[in-house]
Every structure is written in structure tokens, then in C-alpha cells.
Motif scaffolding. Structure first.
Motif, short mmCIF file in Angstrom:
data_model
loop_
_atom_site.label_atom_id
_atom_site.label_comp_id
_atom_site.label_asym_id
_atom_site.label_seq_id
_atom_site.Cartn_x
_atom_site.Cartn_y
_atom_site.Cartn_z
N SER B 51 13.44 48.26 29.20
CA SER B 51 13.50 48.95 28.32
C SER B 51 13.54 50.34 28.33
O SER B 51 12.59 50.80 29.04
CB SER B 51 12.75 48.45 26.99
N GLN B 101 24.13 44.42 19.70
CA GLN B 101 23.02 43.31 19.48
C GLN B 101 22.91 42.85 18.06
O GLN B 101 22.95 41.57 17.99
CB GLN B 101 21.62 44.08 19.72
N ASP B 177 26.24 45.17 24.62
CA ASP B 177 24.93 45.80 24.59
C ASP B 177 24.09 44.73 23.82
O ASP B 177 23.97 44.55 22.78
CB ASP B 177 24.82 47.09 23.67
N GLU B 178 23.37 44.17 24.75
CA GLU B 178 22.48 43.05 24.35
C GLU B 178 22.98 42.07 23.35
O GLU B 178 22.56 42.00 22.27
CB GLU B 178 21.15 43.65 23.88
N GLY B 181 20.91 39.49 22.31
CA GLY B 181 19.31 40.01 22.11
C GLY B 181 18.76 39.48 20.84
O GLY B 181 17.42 39.06 20.76
N THR B 210 22.01 44.07 29.34
CA THR B 210 20.99 43.03 29.35
C THR B 210 19.92 43.38 29.81
O THR B 210 19.83 43.93 31.12
CB THR B 210 21.61 41.79 29.45
N HIS B 211 18.75 42.83 29.46
CA HIS B 211 17.48 42.81 30.47
C HIS B 211 17.19 41.27 30.73
O HIS B 211 16.04 41.28 31.28
CB HIS B 211 16.65 43.71 29.83
N GLU B 212 18.09 40.43 30.32
CA GLU B 212 17.74 39.00 30.49
C GLU B 212 18.59 38.41 31.84
O GLU B 212 19.65 38.59 31.83
CB GLU B 212 18.08 38.17 29.38
#
Lengths: 502, 237
Positions: B51, B101, B177-178, B181, B210-212
Motif C-alpha cells: 500500500s 475496486q 485497480d484492485e 479488493g 493488486t497487492h494479492e
């Protein structure tokens, strides 16, 4: 796709949003419609004043006797008249005593609203006068006009529904009476007096200004949701021009609804006005007809005005795909342009206090423009005045702080110390929580500090904070001082739509 | 809905969309500090990072929504910095699609109207636009909610509608974007499956922020953004 079709599509889309915008959208559309409808009614009534006065003048002329100019003596078509006007409790009671010189064999045309001349001792009265005479209030007048009532004057013979008028038949008129040959004397038309013209003007302008403010407020209602919608449209490819057209379409839908609503409202207002009598004046609803040119102007100008208000509300706003950015936030209001309409209005009106004699077109225009400018000036100077006043006070309740220049961001971003009165409301911020640069570290509440904090002491408001009060500056400072990873601190409140993406 | 085979000029570096040495700051805080990125036609690239690392800023810059302070972005041989707002808007209408998101759907329109919106903006007749939208809704398995408003459907359904809207124009690049999320894992996976499958069918390149890792697993390539710099995990950038 032709330009016309593009405009139609975008305006139609805006109208669709206005009519399917959920509760807040409906409320905005309804408020806009009501505002526009009120504007239409006021302007339509104003546009009806000339025709109503003209109709009244014609009615007055129609019942004025035509005097016999030569000394030809009595004839079968002549009659004698004498004035019968009187006053009762401040009300003017018009009247005419009539005596056909050929008696029952007269060939003279009776007054308008009557089938025949009343006989000697007989009286024909207007409906309003009959009502007054029959009421307890009119008992003394009834004693004064103690004649046999044989009928009621028809609408043709009255200047309005509230007209207090009577015709009395006689056989005893002689030397003081004037000889007449008929009715309908055009020289008796009552011109619009200067005072009346000004009164009408002031009423119209005075009513229109709050209506304009109302429309402006309605256009802003639900603005946040509209901003989100416009941003979503920008995201899928609407350019700025499209966005403005769509916003205009929303406003236009409310305006058109307002026009539709304005018609029945105007008709209702017209009926209601028929029951009123102001300064001895009344008008039949049928006489209150807007001038064709003026009503066309109203139908064009009112939606255009609503449209202008909407586009004005979008001024200083950039609708981007990620949200809406308002550029004017925190900027102190400027006096320079605000005072111009006020001064111009005074410049136009002050000379009239010395020479307002005739209601000629130029004077009325000057007075009208002057009043509009004066009221507009007062409306736009007031926010500046409030801002300066609360700025000078340097303290006070939160609402004052929010009204001060840049105060909204400052007052909201600066978190008050915990209050003993409401301990659950303000909690100790976590170490990483961002606060404004001038804020004191958190300490346990004490009654003294609580009082001081809730008063927002002026000493806490440094000149530096006043110069750079914007939330973005505070937030930037917060970001710079925070660790690059895993920031969990709260950002000082600002418009969510103006938040830089990360 | 056939696969595209883009033949237009390529950006420097051989990609459909390429960014070079992007810098972007918000006030004193740098968001991008020399980030470079390239994506080829039909490729699915996951942009990962913690993030606040600048992933979203990179995506917004690539899409022409946010102007970088310096650096170049070329799409199909065109420098985005030289495009006017109207031209960038036109790109969003015709060549780019977006899934964020939160669906960014227009709450006043039904799902079908939302999906048809990009088509309507480019002048497609209403009936044709609605027919195409219906096809996409069926393909994303949300045909049953076509007459519902976004507020009346679940988050997963909303994201599928958003994906349908993003792809209805057969864009050449989809910016996501995400996209999962706000969804639970089951819904998220289904949305990703549908998104990637549809994008591959149409030959659409996907920039997937993504951060996943489980979401990034749907991509062909991963780019990690950290401290405003992008690093291609395959060593391409």
C-alpha cells in the motif's frame, strides 16, 4: 454523429439522471422544478400587469359618460348624470346617479353591465358592494345608500371583482347635473401611476431574487452525488464538454418540469388574485393575461437562468475520471467585484429619490435595473461580510470557524482535545495519526483545556495557518512525516474526491 | 466479440503501452520516482506492491488520467502528454477500459445501461448498444441483474458488471485497480477468471494493480512497484 444528435443524446442522458437519480436526484429535480415554477409564476404575473391594467383602463373608460358637447338640449337619447361617489371606512365607493331625459322611453344605451337604466329611486350595485351592504360591517353604508336594490352590475361594467360601484336612478336631477349622450369615454383611461409602476417593479424584483437563490440552492442540492456520477462518466470517456452538457441536461429537465408546473400554478395564482383587492385595485382573472412576447421571453429566460446557475456551480470545478476537484476551496472571497453591483445599483437609484415623478420607460428601467443590482450586490457582499466578521472575531463556535477564510479545512483538520463532557467522542489518536502542524500533542483532558479547546482560541490560529490552510498542505506535511510503508494514520479530512491517488 | 490483433504502431520499447522514467509527486511526497513500464498487446501484467507504493499512481498515469511530472508515456506510438483532454477522453472511450475496486458504476442507470454507456458515448444506437451489453452481461454471468440498479446487486455482481462495461468496447488495454479488493475470495476468484478469460478472448492487454498474490497469479508477468520505482520480476524492465 451530428452535433445536434450529440447534444440531444447528452442532454437526454442528463434528463435521465435527473428523473432517475434516486431520492436526492428527485429532490434536486423537484426543488429545481418548484423554483422554476415560482419564477415562472412571478414573471408571468409581472408580464400580465400591462394587460391587466389595460383591461382595467378599458373597463373604466367604458362606463364613463360621454358628455354632450353642444348645447342641443334634451333628446330621446340623452340622460343627466351626477356623481355619487363616496367614501366608507377608507374605501372608495364609486357611483353615478342617472336620469334619462326621455324617461322610460329613452333610446340611450344603458351603462355597461346593465340591461336598462334604473328607475327613479332604484339602485343597481356591484357584487362587492352588495356583499358589503349586506354585511354587518356595511350597516352604516346601507343606511346611507338606502335605496331599492333592483339588480347587480355585470362584469362588463366593473373595473374588477372588488369594485365597489353603484348606479342610482333618479327623476330629480336638474341644474347641477351634466348631460350625457352615452357611455365609453376614452379620455378617462387611468394611466399607470409612477408609484404603482414602481410598486409592481419592486414586488416582482423582490419576489424574483429569493426565487433565483432558491433555484441556485436547488441546483447544488445532491451535488456530491452528481459529482460522483460525472466522474464515473469521465472515466468511461466523456470529455469535459459532454460532462457539461449532461449536467446541463439534468438542470434542463428540472427547468422544463418547472415550466409545466408553472402553468397550473399561474392559473391558480390568477384565480386567487381575482379575490384580492389592494389599494382599491382588483382584477378579473380573465384580464390577467401575460403579454405574448413577454411570456415567450419568460419561457426562454427562466430555464436559461436555471441552466446558467448550474453551469456557474460547475465553475471552478474540474471533473476528472478519479473525482471532482474544487479549486476555490479555502480561497478568501474578494470584495472588488462583489461591491460593483451594489455601487452601480446605488448610483442608479439615488438620483431617483430626487426626481421620480413620471413613470416613463427610462425612469422605470433605471429603477428596475437599480433595484436588481442593489439586491444582487447585497446578496454577493453578504458572504464576504460574514467571512470578514468571523475572521476578525478569531474564535467562537465551529460554524463561525467554518465561515472564515480557509476555516473549513482548518477547523475540521484541527482535532479538539478530548472533552470531559463527551469522553467517547474524541479518542486519543494513535502515534501515527496525522494532525495539523500547529496542533498540540494529546494530553489527558482537563476541564480548563476542554473549554479552551472547544472555544478554538485565537492564539492557536497562527498567521501561517491562515495563509496555507488547505487540507492538501496539511496532508502533504503528514505524508512527508509518515513512514513510507504501512501508513495507518488518518488523513486530515478533505474532499474525498480531491484525494491524490496512491 | 472476436480477438483483436492490433496492427497499429508500437510504443518505444516494442510494447503497446510504455512508460519511461515516470516521476510524480503530490506536494513534497513522491509517488513515482523513475518508474518504467511496458505492456504488449494481449498481455496481462500484474502491478504489485505494498500500500502506498505508487501502483495506482502508475496505473492512472498509464491511462492518461493523471499527468506525470516528468517522463514519457506512449500508447500505440502516441505520446499521451501531447494529447488534449478531449483526445485522452476519446482514448478512454475507444481504447481503454477501467475496473476499479469499487465498480464506479453510475447508480442512476440499470446494469444494462451502465454496460451500454461506453457504446452510447461513441454514438452506437441505443438498441444495438443494449444488445451488445446484454451479450456481455450474459458472458460475465450477470444477465439476471441487467434491469437492476447498482445499489440493488451484490459487490461481486457489481464488479462483473464493471468488467462487462470495461470490455464492451473491445478496448485494447484494460486498467484494473484492485478489482477484487472489495470482494470475498470466492467472488474475487470468479471475477478474475471471467475478467482474464474475456480479456484473452478479445486480445485486450490488462494492467492489473493488486497487492494479492492470488490475483497476480492470473497474469503473464509481474511488475513490483516499490518506493515509486517499478521492477519487472521477469527482468524485462
Amino acid at each position: 454523429m451530428s452535433t445536434l444528435r450529440v447534444w440531444a443524446r447528452d442532454l437526454g442522458m442528463g434528463a435521465r439522471f435527473a428523473l432517475a437519480g434516486g431520492r436526492s436526484g428527485w429532490a434536486r429535480t423537484a426543488l429545481t422544478a418548484v423554483g422554476v415554477a415560482l419564477g415562472v409564476v412571478v414573471l408571468a404575473l409581472a408580464a400580465s400587469v400591462p394587460s391587466a391594467l389595460e383591461a382595467r383602463a378599458q373597463r373604466v373608460e367604458a362606463r364613463e359618460p360621454v358628455w354632450a358637447m353642444d348645447d342641443s338640449g334634451p333628446g330621446p337619447d340623452t340622460f343627466l348624470t351626477a356623481g355619487g361617489a363616496t367614501e366608507y371606512r377608507g374605501e372608495e365607493i364609486g357611483g353615478l346617479v342617472l336620469q334619462p331625459e326621455a324617461g322610460a322611453a329613452t333610446t340611450a344605451a344603458p351603462p355597461p353591465g346593465l340591461d336598462a337604466f334604473p328607475g327613479p329611486g332604484e339602485m343597481v350595485v356591484s357584487p362587492a358592494l352588495a356583499e358589503l351592504l349586506d354585511s354587518a360591517d356595511g350597516r352604516l353604508l346601507a343606511e346611507r345608500l338606502d335605496h331599492e336594490r333592483v339588480g347587480v352590475i355585470g362584469d362588463d361594467g366593473l373595473d374588477g371583482p372588488g369594485d365597489l360601484y353603484y348606479y342610482l336612478g333618479s327623476d330629480a336631477l336638474a341644474g347641477e347635473a351634466s348631460r350625457a349622450t352615452g357611455f365609453g369615454n376614452p379620455t378617462f383611461g387611468e394611466p399607470l401611476t409612477a408609484a404603482m409602476a414602481l410598486l409592481v417593479l419592486v414586488i416582482c424584483v423582490g419576489l424574483l431574487m429569493p426565487v433565483a437563490v432558491f433555484i441556485g440552492t436547488a441546483a447544488r442540492f445532491g451535488g456530491e452525488r452528481r459529482d460522483r456520477r460525472l466522474a464515473a462518466l469521465r472515466l468511461v470517456g466523456a470529455d469535459m464538454a459532454m460532462t457539461r452538457r449532461i449536467a446541463a441536461g439534468e438542470s434542463l429537465a428540472g427547468s422544463l418540469l418547472g415550466l409545466l408546473l408553472g402553468v397550473p400554478l399561474f392559473l391558480a395564482a390568477r384565480q386567487y388574485l381575482g379575490t384580492l383587492r389592494v389599494a382599491d385595485l382588483s382584477a378579473y382573472p380573465g384580464d390577467i393575461v401575460p403579454e405574448a412576447g413577454l411570456i415567450l421571453l419568460v419561457l426562454l429566460v427562466v430555464p436559461a437562468a436555471a441552466l446558467t446557475v448550474t453551469l456557474f456551480a460547475l465553475r471552478g470545478v474540474t471533473v476528472e475520471p478519479l473525482g471532482v476537484v474544487r479549486h476555490a476551496e479555502g480561497r478568501p472571497r474578494r470584495l472588488v467585484w462583489r461591491v460593483v453591483p451594489l455601487l452601480l445599483g446605488l448610483l442608479l437609484l439615488v438620483p431617483l429619490t430626487f426626481r421620480f415623478v413620471d413613470a416613463d420607460d427610462a425612469t422605470l428601467t433605471q429603477a428596475g435595473v437599480g433595484i436588481v443590482l442593489l439586491l444582487t450586490g447585497a446578496t454577493v457582499v453578504l458572504p464576504w461580510l460574514v467571512e470578514r466578521l468571523v475572521g476578525a472575531l478569531r474564535g467562537g463556535p465551529l460554524s463561525w470557524q467554518l465561515a472564515s477564510p480557509g476555516g473549513s479545512s482548518w477547523a475540521v483538520a484541527r482535532r479538539p482535545a478530548p472533552s470531559a463532557a463527551s469522553p467517547s467522542r474524541w479518542r486519543r489518536p494513535p502515534p501515527s495519526t496525522c494532525s495539523s502542524p500547529g496542533s498540540a500533542p494529546w494530553r489527558p483532558p482537563t476541564p480548563a483545556r476542554t473549554r479552551a479547546a472547544t472555544r478554538y482560541r485565537s492564539s492557536a490560529w497562527t498567521p501561517r495557518e491562515r495563509r496555507a490552510p488547505g487540507p492538501s498542505a496539511t496532508w502533504r506535511a503528514c505524508r512527508a512525516s509518515s513512514p513510507p510503508w504501512g501508513r495507518s494514520g488518518a488523513r486530515p479530512p478533505a474532499s474525498p474526491t480531491s484525494r491524490p491517488p496512491r | 466479440m472476436t480477438a483483436q490483433t492490433p496492427q497499429s504502431p508500437q510504443s518505444p520499447g516494442g510494447g503497446l503501452l510504455a512508460a519511461t522514467d515516470l516521476h510524480k509527486s503530490y506536494g513534497a511526497t513522491p509517488a513515482l520516482a523513475g518508474a518504467s513500464f511496458v505492456i504488449r498487446a494481449g498481455e496481462v501484467v500484474a502491478v504489485m506492491g505494498p500500500s502506498g507504493s505508487g501502483k495506482s499512481t502508475l496505473l492512472h498515469c498509464l491511462a492518461g488520467i493523471v499527468q506525470p511530472d516528468s517522463g514519457g508515456i506512449h500508447y500505440a506510438g502516441r505520446d499521451l502528454a501531447l494529447l488534449s483532454d478531449a483526445e485522452r477522453s476519446a482514448l478512454r472511450r475507444t481504447d481503454f477500459g477501467f475496473v476499479f475496486q469499487f465498480g464506479q458504476l453510475v447508480p442512476e442507470l440499470t446494469c444494462a445501461e451502465n454496460v451500454a454507456l461506453p457504446l452510447r458515448l461513441i454514438g452506437t444506437p441505443r438498441r444495438e448498444a443494449e444488445a451488445t451489453a446484454a451479450e456481455w452481461l450474459a458472458r460475465l454471468e450477470v444477465a439476471d441483474v441487467r434491469h437492476h440498479r447498482p445499489g440493488q446487486i451484490s459487490g461481486g455482481q457489481g464488479q462483473r458488471v464493471a468488467v462487462a462495461r470495461a470490455l464492451v468496447n473491445n478496448p485494447r488495454v484494460l486498467f484494473a485497480d484492485e478489482p477484487t479488493g472489495a470482494l470475498d475470495s470466492l467472488n474475487g476468484e470468479r471475477v478474475m477468471e471471467l475478467l482474464v478469460a474475456a480479456a484473452r478472448d478479445t486480445g485486450t492487454a490488462v494492467v492489473l494493480v493488486t497487492h494479492e498474490s492470488r490475483v497476480a497469479a492470473y497474469s503473464d508477468r509481474e511488475v513490483v512497484v516499490r518506493d515509486g520505482r517499478a521492477r519487472d520480476m521477469a527482468g524485462a524492465v
